[in-house]
Design a protein around this motif. Structure first.
Motif, PDB file in Angstrom:
ATOM      1  N   ALA A   1     -16.904 -29.665   9.056  1.00 36.46           N
ATOM      2  CA  ALA A   1     -16.493 -30.510  10.178  1.00 36.46           C
ATOM      3  C   ALA A   1     -15.167 -31.191   9.871  1.00 36.46           C
ATOM      4  O   ALA A   1     -14.303 -31.322  10.744  1.00 36.46           O
ATOM      5  CB  ALA A   1     -17.568 -31.552  10.487  1.00 36.46           C
TER       6      ALA A   1
ATOM      7  N   THR B   1     -17.540 -31.588  20.752  1.00 36.42           N
ATOM      8  CA  THR B   1     -18.639 -32.001  19.885  1.00 36.42           C
ATOM      9  C   THR B   1     -19.584 -32.944  20.612  1.00 36.42           C
ATOM     10  O   THR B   1     -20.804 -32.870  20.455  1.00 36.42           O
ATOM     11  CB  THR B   1     -18.093 -32.688  18.622  1.00 36.42           C
ATOM     12  OG1 THR B   1     -17.232 -31.788  17.936  1.00 36.42           O
ATOM     13  CG2 THR B   1     -19.218 -33.109  17.698  1.00 36.42           C
TER      14      THR B   1
ATOM     15  N   ARG C   1     -24.674 -30.831  17.424  1.00 39.42           N
ATOM     16  CA  ARG C   1     -23.848 -31.594  16.495  1.00 39.42           C
ATOM     17  C   ARG C   1     -23.881 -33.083  16.808  1.00 39.42           C
ATOM     18  O   ARG C   1     -23.171 -33.865  16.189  1.00 39.42           O
ATOM     19  CB  ARG C   1     -22.405 -31.082  16.543  1.00 39.42           C
ATOM     20  CG  ARG C   1     -22.264 -29.644  16.078  1.00 39.42           C
ATOM     21  CD  ARG C   1     -20.834 -29.166  16.140  1.00 39.42           C
ATOM     22  NE  ARG C   1     -19.968 -29.937  15.264  1.00 39.42           N
ATOM     23  CZ  ARG C   1     -18.667 -29.731  15.158  1.00 39.42           C
ATOM     24  NH1 ARG C   1     -18.077 -28.783  15.877  1.00 39.42           N
ATOM     25  NH2 ARG C   1     -17.935 -30.465  14.345  1.00 39.42           N
TER      26      ARG C   1
END
Length: 723
Positions: free
Chosen positions: A125, A145, A151
């Motif tokens: 990430a 995201t 996530r």
């Protein structure tokens, strides 16, 4: 998130000088020290609210408006008054020199701290967001995201704050293109009316962006927060002020009132408005409008006879030396304070900073900000010339200054190249590991018994855990990769078929992702026992009558879920499946254990009215520490084991399945409870039978789900009598 450009005279009646003036110089017009001070107040609000309150202060919005004012106003004035058009190459070069060096240094330092402090499960990430930050699309990375439920539980990124600099960078390029193109095409045809044209154009774009922001915020607040088009109106409002400010003539008492109201609104915004939830919607008008008031309150004070050369008192306070100095540090201070806060929290294991922690973080951020500005920003911004505080230098001195600047610039450039190369290399490494993990579906049950180790006391040999901590994030049910679950923005009911797709017996899997992750086992059972599995799924949206639910694990409202549930229920009832498989409980948010929410009762009543039986699955135990979800894969990557990365059963599960209390009232409920396949008598571990159980904090890996299929099949057979 800062007004990123060097300090410039803000009088709209005078073109900007070609080179940076000495601090306080009045070569022409006057210098807006008060706006430097306003930047100082804004960065103080941003840092203090981030560190100690965990709230959005409105300071970001102040920066956006000031960025639009400084850059947009200067570019418009130069385009309208200069004999030749500003050079696009020179403008872009100037932006690169101003913005990238400090950013590269902070990113490089953050990369080192990530390797030292964060588990390797977080490195991917960070690599993605490093590239996004360098490419000035970090806001879109975060927007995507925010809309990705898989996530949504990740730890907060140390680079999350760079989203607004990406918005500003995109604005600078787009505004530069529009202004130069319109000036080149319309300067001769419109003549002096070109200024009116720009006022109308910028005003129209501001209104359009604001309207878009309202709709985007109502549709998906989390994604809209980072959206360039939803944020554009804040920068455009600043540019509009820069274009219109030259004609402002107001009495001092009105200017003073504007300044008092504006400064009071800015200082109180963070306490009165939850900007994280409300911006960039209509409530963002408060910090944006307040900043415009502060800009206009002291505009043209020399040219306006009503002002008699004075600024309103609030503006004079903002022009105080320490605030001006803080404003000069704003860009670097903003870059440093957030990653230092996040890394400290990760290192200490705390969820928030204490007063002492926060004070140390801010002090260290201030020192690093000064060093960055003094030894990186200023030398590279002025290309070897003396900084703005030195009005002139002789040629030999300029040459001596330029030589170390070349070395500094080369070093920063190499850092940027190294950071980019390292990010791409790590991403490739992770992708190769996951490609090698495709055989997870065929793992030997002898070596990887998973749930059988709990249910059947199966022997557990000493072999490496699978999926690995890097494989786990993508060990997902097939419906996710098939696109058979509606995301946050999609209001449609997506139906896909699994199991024995030709069978006449049907189980409808309905609700959110906590119903979806059972699909891996249901698909196997359907093919084995001849029933079809049809999906009715939406991310973070269990079947409920709640009209404005919260996304589980966050404070974000999710009204689209209610609309989708109504559509899904109508289709399920029309399709008449034999059974509906859905979750019947949720974890408590306020105390240990789990509960059947009252908003589920209306769903059971509607199914009962239509004669539909429900396979009511007790929800997944959430991995939580100190009431906060955590990723077992992160814990394992950070040196933990299956026990230290687990949780006590009493924290996540009630002694008895809460669904059982409602069976007399709803005979159509067929309770399913897989808790014994997940938790031991007193503890829920992170790994059982050599299989990592969770791919995040509350979704099972597909690998572990396959090991639970026999027990799930036994319970479904008992409930349905099908085999």
């Amino acid at each position: 998130m800062i007004a990123l450009l060097p300090n410039r005279p803000a009088s709209a009646t005078v073109p900007e000088p070609a080179s940076p003036p000495a601090k306080g110089a009045r070569k022409a017009g006057f210098y807006r020290h008060d706006l430097d001070g306003l930047r100082g107040v804004a960065i103080a609000l941003v840092a203090v609210f981030h560190v100690w309150f965990g709230r959005v202060s409105g300071g970001v919005d102040v920066f956006l408006v000031l960025s639009g004012f400084f850059f947009g106003g200067r570019l418009l004035r130069n385009s309208l008054t200069a004999q030749t058009l500003p050079s696009p190459r020179a403008e872009i070069t100037r932006l690169v020199r101003r913005l990238l060096p400090a950013l590269v240094v902070v990113l490089a330092a953050s990369a080192v701290l990530t390797i030292l402090i964060q588990p390797e499960t977080r490195w991917e990430a960070f690599a993605d967001q490093s590239l996004a930050s360098l490419g000035y699309y970090q806001n879109w990375e975060l927007s995507n995201t925010a809309g990705d439920y898989l996530r949504a539980g990740e730890a907060v990124s140390p680079l999350q704050h760079i989203w607004s600099m990406s918005v500003q960078g995109q604005f600078y390029i787009a505004f530069l293109v529009v202004v130069l193109l319109c000036t080149a095409l319309l300067r001769k045809p419109l003549g002096r009316n070109l200024r009116i044209f720009f006022l109308v154009l910028i005003g129209a774009l501001t209104i359009a962006s604001f309207v878009y922001a309202i709709f985007a915020h109502n549709a998906d607040p989390s994604a809209a927060y980072y959206n360039s088009f939803a944020r554009g109106w804040e920068l455009l409002a600043g540019a509009l002020a820069g274009a219109a400010v030259g004609s402002l003539r107001l009495p001092m008492w009105i200017r003073s009132l504007m300044a008092v109201v504006g400064l009071a609104a800015i200082l109180s915004c963070g306490m009165l408005i939850d900007g994280g939830q409300e911006f960039p919607g209509p409530w963002a008008l408060v910090p944006v409008g307040a900043t415009i008031l502060m800009i206009l309150a002291a505009a043209n004070r020399q040219a306006d006879p009503h002002c008699r050369g004075k600024m309103p008192l609030p503006n004079r306070v903002l022009a105080w030396g320490p605030l001006v100095t803080l404003g000069a540090l704003a860009y670097s201070l903003y870059l440093w304070h957030w990653p230092l806060l996040i890394f400290w929290l990760a290192y200490s294991g705390r969820t928030h900073a204490t007063f002492v922690d926060g004070a140390v973080i801010l002090a260290v951020s201030g020192v690093l900000a000064y060093l960055t500005m003094r030894y990186i920003e200023e030398p590279l911004r002025y290309r070897g010339a003396a900084p703005a505080s030195v009005p002139a230098v002789k040629a030999p001195l300029r040459q001596r200054l330029r030589r170390p600047t070349i070395v500094l610039g080369s070093t920063v450039a190499l850092l940027g190249v190294a950071l980019t190369a390292t990010s791409f290399t790590w991403r490739e490494h992770v992708m190769l590991q996951r490609a090698d993990g495709k055989e997870l579906a065929g793992l030997s049950t002898r070596d990887y018994p998973g749930a059988k180790a709990l249910l059947n006391d199966a022997r557990v040999p000493r072999v490496p855990m699978r999926p690995t901590v890097l494989e786990a994030a993508k060990d997902l049910p097939i419906s996710t990769t098939d696109g058979c679950i509606s995301n946050f923005k999609n209001a449609d009911v997506i139906k896909c078929s699994y199991g024995d797709t030709d069978a006449t017996r049907t189980i409808a899997v309905a609700g959110g992702s906590h119903a979806e992750h059972w699909l891996t086992a249901l698909d196997l059972l359907g093919r084995m026992h001849n029933f079809k599995v049809v999906t009715y799924l939406k991310m973070a949206c269990p079947l409920s009558t709640e009209k404005n639910p919260l996304i589980m694990g966050s404070n974000s409202r999710y009204p689209q879920c209610h609309d989708w549930v109504q559509k899904a229920m109508a289709e399920i009832i029309e399709d008449e499946p034999d059974y509906v498989f859905t979750t019947s409980t949720r974890p408590w948010n306020i105390k240990p254990g789990d509960v059947m929410p009252g908003t589920y009762i209306g769903i059971w009543e509607e199914f009962a009215e239509h004669g539909i039986e429900v396979l009511a699955m007790r929800d997944t135990p959430w991995m939580v520490k100190n009431t906060k979800p955590f990723f077992p894969s992160d814990c394992l990557a950070d040196g933990g084991d299956s026990v230290s990365c687990g949780v006590k059963r009493s924290v996540v599960l009630a002694p008895e399945n809460p669904t059982l209390e409602f069976l007399d009232r709803f005979p159509n409920l067929k309770p399913l409870d897989m808790s014994e396949a997940v938790c031991r008598a007193d503890f829920c571990r992170a790994v059982e039978g050599n299989v990592l159980m969770y791919h995040d904090s509350h979704h099972f890996t597909a690998t572990y789900m396959r090991t639970m299929a026999p027990e799930l099949g036994r319970q479904i057979a008992a409930a349905t009598g099908w085999w």
